[in-house]
Design a protein around this motif. Structure first.
Motif, PDB file in Angstrom:
ATOM      1  N   ASN A 197       1.717  -3.319 -11.322  1.00 25.67           N
ATOM      2  CA  ASN A 197       0.480  -3.184 -11.263  1.00 25.67           C
ATOM      3  C   ASN A 197      -0.102  -2.408 -10.300  1.00 25.67           C
ATOM      4  O   ASN A 197       0.420  -2.420  -9.231  1.00 25.67           O
ATOM      5  CB  ASN A 197      -0.224  -4.775 -11.022  1.00 25.67           C
ATOM      6  CG  ASN A 197       0.209  -5.678 -12.085  1.00 25.67           C
ATOM      7  OD1 ASN A 197      -0.390  -5.700 -13.203  1.00 25.67           O
ATOM      8  ND2 ASN A 197       1.150  -6.497 -11.876  1.00 25.67           N
ATOM      9  N   ILE A 198      -1.047  -1.444 -10.708  1.00 23.89           N
ATOM     10  CA  ILE A 198      -1.343  -0.292  -9.647  1.00 23.89           C
ATOM     11  C   ILE A 198      -3.026  -0.433  -9.350  1.00 23.89           C
ATOM     12  O   ILE A 198      -3.862  -0.632 -10.541  1.00 23.89           O
ATOM     13  CB  ILE A 198      -0.910   0.814 -10.105  1.00 23.89           C
ATOM     14  CG1 ILE A 198       0.553   0.838 -10.408  1.00 23.89           C
ATOM     15  CG2 ILE A 198      -1.369   1.925  -9.243  1.00 23.89           C
ATOM     16  CD1 ILE A 198       0.926   2.313 -11.228  1.00 23.89           C
ATOM     17  N   ILE A 211       1.843   7.369  -9.203  1.00 21.64           N
ATOM     18  CA  ILE A 211       2.795   6.035  -9.189  1.00 21.64           C
ATOM     19  C   ILE A 211       3.034   5.742 -10.555  1.00 21.64           C
ATOM     20  O   ILE A 211       4.247   5.322 -10.925  1.00 21.64           O
ATOM     21  CB  ILE A 211       2.117   4.800  -8.466  1.00 21.64           C
ATOM     22  CG1 ILE A 211       2.003   5.112  -6.974  1.00 21.64           C
ATOM     23  CG2 ILE A 211       2.786   3.374  -8.740  1.00 21.64           C
ATOM     24  CD1 ILE A 211       1.070   3.989  -6.328  1.00 21.64           C
ATOM     25  N   PHE A 212       1.992   5.774 -11.498  1.00 18.21           N
ATOM     26  CA  PHE A 212       2.389   5.359 -12.934  1.00 18.21           C
ATOM     27  C   PHE A 212       3.184   6.316 -13.400  1.00 18.21           C
ATOM     28  O   PHE A 212       4.101   5.928 -14.290  1.00 18.21           O
ATOM     29  CB  PHE A 212       0.698   5.521 -13.508  1.00 18.21           C
ATOM     30  CG  PHE A 212       0.986   5.379 -15.036  1.00 18.21           C
ATOM     31  CD1 PHE A 212       1.171   4.072 -15.690  1.00 18.21           C
ATOM     32  CD2 PHE A 212       1.442   6.446 -16.074  1.00 18.21           C
ATOM     33  CE1 PHE A 212       1.437   3.929 -16.942  1.00 18.21           C
ATOM     34  CE2 PHE A 212       1.295   6.210 -17.412  1.00 18.21           C
ATOM     35  CZ  PHE A 212       1.346   4.836 -17.857  1.00 18.21           C
ATOM     36  N   ASN A 213       2.909   7.726 -13.211  1.00 16.47           N
ATOM     37  CA  ASN A 213       4.062   8.757 -13.630  1.00 16.47           C
ATOM     38  C   ASN A 213       5.466   8.339 -13.320  1.00 16.47           C
ATOM     39  O   ASN A 213       6.364   8.463 -13.896  1.00 16.47           O
ATOM     40  CB  ASN A 213       3.248  10.063 -13.391  1.00 16.47           C
ATOM     41  CG  ASN A 213       2.306  10.318 -14.255  1.00 16.47           C
ATOM     42  OD1 ASN A 213       1.931  10.052 -15.343  1.00 16.47           O
ATOM     43  ND2 ASN A 213       1.560  11.230 -13.648  1.00 16.47           N
ATOM     44  N   PHE A 214       5.508   8.008 -12.016  1.00 14.92           N
ATOM     45  CA  PHE A 214       6.870   7.531 -11.407  1.00 14.92           C
ATOM     46  C   PHE A 214       7.505   6.585 -11.976  1.00 14.92           C
ATOM     47  O   PHE A 214       8.764   6.552 -12.462  1.00 14.92           O
ATOM     48  CB  PHE A 214       6.771   7.378  -9.768  1.00 14.92           C
ATOM     49  CG  PHE A 214       8.003   7.085  -9.365  1.00 14.92           C
ATOM     50  CD1 PHE A 214       8.919   8.327  -8.817  1.00 14.92           C
ATOM     51  CD2 PHE A 214       8.269   5.909  -9.019  1.00 14.92           C
ATOM     52  CE1 PHE A 214      10.093   7.799  -8.271  1.00 14.92           C
ATOM     53  CE2 PHE A 214       9.464   5.584  -8.305  1.00 14.92           C
ATOM     54  CZ  PHE A 214      10.381   6.619  -8.135  1.00 14.92           C
ATOM     55  N   LEU A 215       6.783   5.650 -12.168  1.00 12.22           N
ATOM     56  CA  LEU A 215       7.146   4.190 -12.779  1.00 12.22           C
ATOM     57  C   LEU A 215       7.437   4.464 -14.383  1.00 12.22           C
ATOM     58  O   LEU A 215       8.197   3.815 -15.023  1.00 12.22           O
ATOM     59  CB  LEU A 215       6.291   3.146 -12.723  1.00 12.22           C
ATOM     60  CG  LEU A 215       6.238   2.636 -11.191  1.00 12.22           C
ATOM     61  CD1 LEU A 215       5.121   1.516 -10.952  1.00 12.22           C
ATOM     62  CD2 LEU A 215       7.587   2.246 -10.572  1.00 12.22           C
ATOM     63  N   ASN A 216       6.795   5.497 -15.023  1.00  7.37           N
ATOM     64  CA  ASN A 216       6.834   5.802 -16.477  1.00  7.37           C
ATOM     65  C   ASN A 216       8.428   6.294 -16.735  1.00  7.37           C
ATOM     66  O   ASN A 216       8.665   6.161 -17.895  1.00  7.37           O
ATOM     67  CB  ASN A 216       5.816   6.541 -16.918  1.00  7.37           C
ATOM     68  CG  ASN A 216       5.386   6.133 -18.406  1.00  7.37           C
ATOM     69  OD1 ASN A 216       5.661   5.023 -18.852  1.00  7.37           O
ATOM     70  ND2 ASN A 216       4.874   7.196 -19.039  1.00  7.37           N
ATOM     71  N   ASP A 217       8.910   6.758 -16.011  1.00  5.56           N
ATOM     72  CA  ASP A 217       9.987   7.640 -16.076  1.00  5.56           C
ATOM     73  C   ASP A 217      11.242   6.583 -15.622  1.00  5.56           C
ATOM     74  O   ASP A 217      11.409   6.285 -14.470  1.00  5.56           O
ATOM     75  CB  ASP A 217      10.320   8.691 -15.228  1.00  5.56           C
ATOM     76  CG  ASP A 217      11.545   9.670 -15.271  1.00  5.56           C
ATOM     77  OD1 ASP A 217      12.655   8.872 -16.214  1.00  5.56           O
ATOM     78  OD2 ASP A 217      11.729  10.583 -15.020  1.00  5.56           O
ATOM     79  N   LEU A 232       9.151   1.223  -3.322  1.00  2.00           N
ATOM     80  CA  LEU A 232       8.116   2.230  -3.879  1.00  2.00           C
ATOM     81  C   LEU A 232       7.362   2.763  -2.828  1.00  2.00           C
ATOM     82  O   LEU A 232       6.684   3.822  -3.212  1.00  2.00           O
ATOM     83  CB  LEU A 232       7.250   1.298  -4.932  1.00  2.00           C
ATOM     84  CG  LEU A 232       6.243   1.866  -5.769  1.00  2.00           C
ATOM     85  CD1 LEU A 232       6.892   2.922  -6.833  1.00  2.00           C
ATOM     86  CD2 LEU A 232       5.302   0.913  -6.610  1.00  2.00           C
ATOM     87  N   GLN A 233       7.233   2.261  -1.670  1.00  2.00           N
ATOM     88  CA  GLN A 233       6.540   2.815  -0.534  1.00  2.00           C
ATOM     89  C   GLN A 233       7.064   4.187   0.018  1.00  2.00           C
ATOM     90  O   GLN A 233       6.693   4.833   0.302  1.00  2.00           O
ATOM     91  CB  GLN A 233       6.482   1.863   0.458  1.00  2.00           C
ATOM     92  CG  GLN A 233       5.526   0.599   0.242  1.00  2.00           C
ATOM     93  CD  GLN A 233       5.592  -0.378   1.194  1.00  2.00           C
ATOM     94  OE1 GLN A 233       6.512  -0.812   1.653  1.00  2.00           O
ATOM     95  NE2 GLN A 233       4.298  -0.345   2.181  1.00  2.00           N
ATOM     96  N   THR A 274       0.831  -1.236   0.193  1.00  2.00           N
ATOM     97  CA  THR A 274       0.155  -0.062  -0.130  1.00  2.00           C
ATOM     98  C   THR A 274       1.043   1.295  -0.064  1.00  2.00           C
ATOM     99  O   THR A 274       1.822   1.225   0.699  1.00  2.00           O
ATOM    100  CB  THR A 274      -0.757   0.145   1.281  1.00  2.00           C
ATOM    101  OG1 THR A 274      -1.846  -1.184   1.149  1.00  2.00           O
ATOM    102  CG2 THR A 274      -1.729   1.225   1.102  1.00  2.00           C
ATOM    103  N   ILE A 275       0.573   2.221  -0.933  1.00  5.13           N
ATOM    104  CA  ILE A 275       1.450   3.398  -1.001  1.00  5.13           C
ATOM    105  C   ILE A 275       0.402   4.564  -1.026  1.00  5.13           C
ATOM    106  O   ILE A 275      -0.685   4.639  -1.611  1.00  5.13           O
ATOM    107  CB  ILE A 275       1.946   3.282  -2.506  1.00  5.13           C
ATOM    108  CG1 ILE A 275       3.037   2.162  -2.508  1.00  5.13           C
ATOM    109  CG2 ILE A 275       3.045   4.638  -2.671  1.00  5.13           C
ATOM    110  CD1 ILE A 275       3.057   1.649  -3.739  1.00  5.13           C
ATOM    111  N   ASP A 276       0.874   5.712  -0.250  1.00 11.53           N
ATOM    112  CA  ASP A 276       0.131   6.715  -0.107  1.00 11.53           C
ATOM    113  C   ASP A 276       0.332   7.607  -1.066  1.00 11.53           C
ATOM    114  O   ASP A 276       0.754   8.695  -0.833  1.00 11.53           O
ATOM    115  CB  ASP A 276       0.599   7.378   1.522  1.00 11.53           C
ATOM    116  CG  ASP A 276       0.219   6.396   2.537  1.00 11.53           C
ATOM    117  OD1 ASP A 276      -0.815   5.693   2.539  1.00 11.53           O
ATOM    118  OD2 ASP A 276       0.982   6.526   3.703  1.00 11.53           O
ATOM    119  N   LYS A 277       0.080   7.176  -2.395  1.00 15.10           N
ATOM    120  CA  LYS A 277       0.125   7.987  -3.513  1.00 15.10           C
ATOM    121  C   LYS A 277      -1.372   7.761  -4.328  1.00 15.10           C
ATOM    122  O   LYS A 277      -1.715   6.428  -4.259  1.00 15.10           O
ATOM    123  CB  LYS A 277       1.247   7.990  -4.321  1.00 15.10           C
ATOM    124  CG  LYS A 277       2.584   8.262  -3.507  1.00 15.10           C
ATOM    125  CD  LYS A 277       2.785   9.568  -3.280  1.00 15.10           C
ATOM    126  CE  LYS A 277       4.003   9.965  -2.679  1.00 15.10           C
ATOM    127  NZ  LYS A 277       4.407  11.281  -2.294  1.00 15.10           N
TER     128      LYS A 277
END
Length: 98
Positions: free
Chosen positions: A53-54, A17-23, A95-96, A9-12
């Motif tokens: 997976n998000i 998260i998608f934008n972070f992982l997309n870079d 990622l957390q 579980t991530i507080d975002k």
């Protein structure tokens, strides 16, 4: 071989998260300390295939995990399953902290 990291579980939001992982440059922040070298092949690629997976839990909270799937002979599978499992678990844990 199929490997899945624990769900975290991530507080975002999922979009954050998608934008972070997309870079791909951001993956340096997720890598385990034991990785001495991380090479980016291009703006959109690095040399390891994972699926992220998000799932949205609330507006500002998400659940995320990584999957790895690959075909290897039995000997190679035995050798790499542990390191790959630990690697994607570390990515999920780190990622957390984004």
């Amino acid at each position: 071989m199929y490997i899945e990291s624990p769900k975290k579980t991530i507080d975002k939001s999922p979009e954050t998260i998608f934008n972070f992982l997309n870079d791909v440059n951001n993956y340096k922040k997720l890598m385990p300390d034991s990785i001495s070298k991380f090479e980016i092949l291009s703006e959109k690629r690095f040399l390891f295939a994972l699926t992220a997976n998000i799932k949205e839990l609330t507006e500002n909270s998400s659940e995320a995990y990584f999957e790895f799937e690959g075909e290897f002979n039995a000997m190679m599978s035995m050798m790499i399953k542990g390191p790959i499992t630990k690697f994607i678990q570390t990515l999920a844990e780190n990622l957390q902290t984004i």
